[in-house]
Design a protein around this motif. Sequence first.
Motif, PDB file in Angstrom:
ATOM      1  N   GLU A  70     -16.596 -12.369  -2.075  1.00  0.00           N
ATOM      2  CA  GLU A  70     -15.784 -11.146  -2.203  1.00  0.00           C
ATOM      3  C   GLU A  70     -16.334 -10.243  -3.309  1.00  0.00           C
ATOM      4  OE1 GLU A  70     -11.581 -11.706  -2.855  1.00  0.00           O
ATOM      5  OE2 GLU A  70     -11.182  -9.551  -2.716  1.00  0.00           O
ATOM      6  N   LYS A  74     -22.054  -8.863  -6.230  1.00  0.00           N
ATOM      7  CA  LYS A  74     -22.198  -7.431  -6.458  1.00  0.00           C
ATOM      8  C   LYS A  74     -23.011  -7.229  -7.738  1.00  0.00           C
ATOM      9  CE  LYS A  74     -18.097  -6.415  -3.801  1.00  0.00           C
ATOM     10  NZ  LYS A  74     -16.629  -6.196  -3.814  1.00  0.00           N
ATOM     11  N   HIS A 107     -23.354 -10.448   0.088  1.00  0.00           N
ATOM     12  CA  HIS A 107     -22.716  -9.121   0.033  1.00  0.00           C
ATOM     13  C   HIS A 107     -22.699  -8.689  -1.415  1.00  0.00           C
ATOM     14  CE1 HIS A 107     -19.687  -5.987   0.939  1.00  0.00           C
ATOM     15  NE2 HIS A 107     -19.097  -6.361  -0.155  1.00  0.00           N
ATOM     16  N   GLU A 265     -14.959  -7.254   7.303  1.00  0.00           N
ATOM     17  CA  GLU A 265     -13.966  -7.301   6.207  1.00  0.00           C
ATOM     18  C   GLU A 265     -12.599  -7.010   6.798  1.00  0.00           C
ATOM     19  OE1 GLU A 265     -15.105  -4.792   2.912  1.00  0.00           O
ATOM     20  OE2 GLU A 265     -17.203  -5.360   3.075  1.00  0.00           O
TER      21      GLU A 265
HETATM   22  C1  XIL Z   1     -13.264  -5.240  -2.927  1.00  0.00           C
HETATM   23  C2  XIL Z   1     -12.751  -6.575  -3.469  1.00  0.00           C
HETATM   24  O1  XIL Z   1     -11.981  -7.199  -2.476  1.00  0.00           O
HETATM   25  C3  XIL Z   1     -11.933  -6.346  -4.716  1.00  0.00           C
HETATM   26  O2  XIL Z   1     -11.585  -7.601  -5.314  1.00  0.00           O
HETATM   27  C4  XIL Z   1     -12.706  -5.497  -5.715  1.00  0.00           C
HETATM   28  O3  XIL Z   1     -11.884  -5.207  -6.826  1.00  0.00           O
HETATM   29  C5  XIL Z   1     -13.189  -4.196  -5.084  1.00  0.00           C
HETATM   30  O4  XIL Z   1     -13.929  -4.506  -3.926  1.00  0.00           O
HETATM   31  N1  XIL Z   1     -15.511  -2.622   0.815  1.00  0.00           N
HETATM   32  C6  XIL Z   1     -16.382  -3.619   0.438  1.00  0.00           C
HETATM   33  C7  XIL Z   1     -15.877  -4.734  -0.399  1.00  0.00           C
HETATM   34  O5  XIL Z   1     -17.520  -3.647   0.899  1.00  0.00           O
HETATM   35  O6  XIL Z   1     -16.864  -5.242  -1.262  1.00  0.00           O
HETATM   36  C8  XIL Z   1     -14.655  -4.332  -1.195  1.00  0.00           C
HETATM   37  O7  XIL Z   1     -14.150  -5.481  -1.877  1.00  0.00           O
HETATM   38  C9  XIL Z   1     -13.620  -3.702  -0.296  1.00  0.00           C
HETATM   39  C10 XIL Z   1     -14.143  -2.478   0.387  1.00  0.00           C
END
Ligand code: XIL
Length: 374
Positions: A70, A74, A107, A265
């Motif tokens: 999740e 990043k 991801h 997602e």
């Molecule tokens: C979100 C996470 O779920 C949260 O915990 C974080 O604070 C912000 O990011 N698009 C994406 C994901 O590609 O990486 C994001 O995840 C949600 C929107």
Amino acid sequence: MDMKKLLFVGFGCLLLSGCASKVPETPVTLKSALADKFYIGTALNQAQFSGRDTEGIRVIREQFSAVVPENCMKSEVIHPEEDRYDFTQADQFVAFGEANDLFITGHCLVWHSQTPPWLFVDAKGKEVSKEVLIERMKAHITTVVSRYKGRIKGWDVVNEAILDDGSYRESKFYKIIGEEFIPLAFQFAHEADPDAELYYNDYSMAFEGKRNGVVALVKSLKAKGLRIDGVGMQGHIGMDYPAIEEFEKSLLAFAELGVNVMITELDLTVLPSPKMDVGADVASTFEYQQTMNPYADGLPEDVDAAWTARYNEFFKLFLKHQDKITRVTLWGVSDGDSWRNGWPIPGRTDYALLFDRNHQPKPIVNLIIKEAQQ
Ligand code: XIL
């Protein structure tokens, strides 16, 4: 039949029936019901891959066949300073996926959000040149992808680079490098692990403008001879958006390009939206208001039923197009884990996932299983 034989047969039957009643029936789970259709995945948070959330882990092991991190891959987490990577969480995540025999997706490599503060500036805080940013992007992609070569099977290489109208997002990557940051990212990822699948991932894919923009992007990558295996449709959906027909149009448009489609997602918010078509722009947040948090004490039956029906429509669509879809990934395991409790309005109680706050399957789980078995 003589008496001896009769006794023998009778005894045999007794034995057999005794055994049969003792063999526990394997419960049908999401992953077993969907096994020959597509991977059914979930996003993992730190409490899960570190072993703390034992109830969540039980559900992951029983029900899911794929995982994606999740947050822990990043760039702000994995690459906090130019000369320092922090693989602590990412290593744990990958080890968890392997130990549980799960298809692992990474991801994400290039995204405008959740970036570390150093990425776009030099030591004096001045914006870096195109050449420097390309070098930084290359170093990041090469280091991260090589570390998990052969273990992470597919990567969200570029996330959310196209806007709803099909134009390029004016991200730092775009402003500094120009649109070639995307083909370059795919090239670097492929060089680092030639066997890994490479994906483009985005939200609000049902919009016609975004659909056309992503189609054009995939075509241009292919025209350059670059590897792209799939398009990820994020699937942060609501009760009124998107129109399922428009979602289907995009799914078909991507599949027609000869790439796989993944629902990457998935979560379905039941809460009122502060604005129409809020998409999934993480930067777009609104202030808390009591009226926008109507189900803090539970979902009324009719709302729950409408939510189940809406999820079911989407899963029926996924099953209809199972030949084009390789993975459907939920953005979290149980309702308590979901980012939708905090976005786009913080502090709400949402019910966006397939397992409730006590990690129990909701009725939608059995519906999916039944439909998959038809
Ligand atoms: C979100 C996470 O779920 C949260 O915990 C974080 O604070 C912000 O990011 N698009 C994406 C994901 O590609 O990486 C994001 O995840 C949600 C929107």
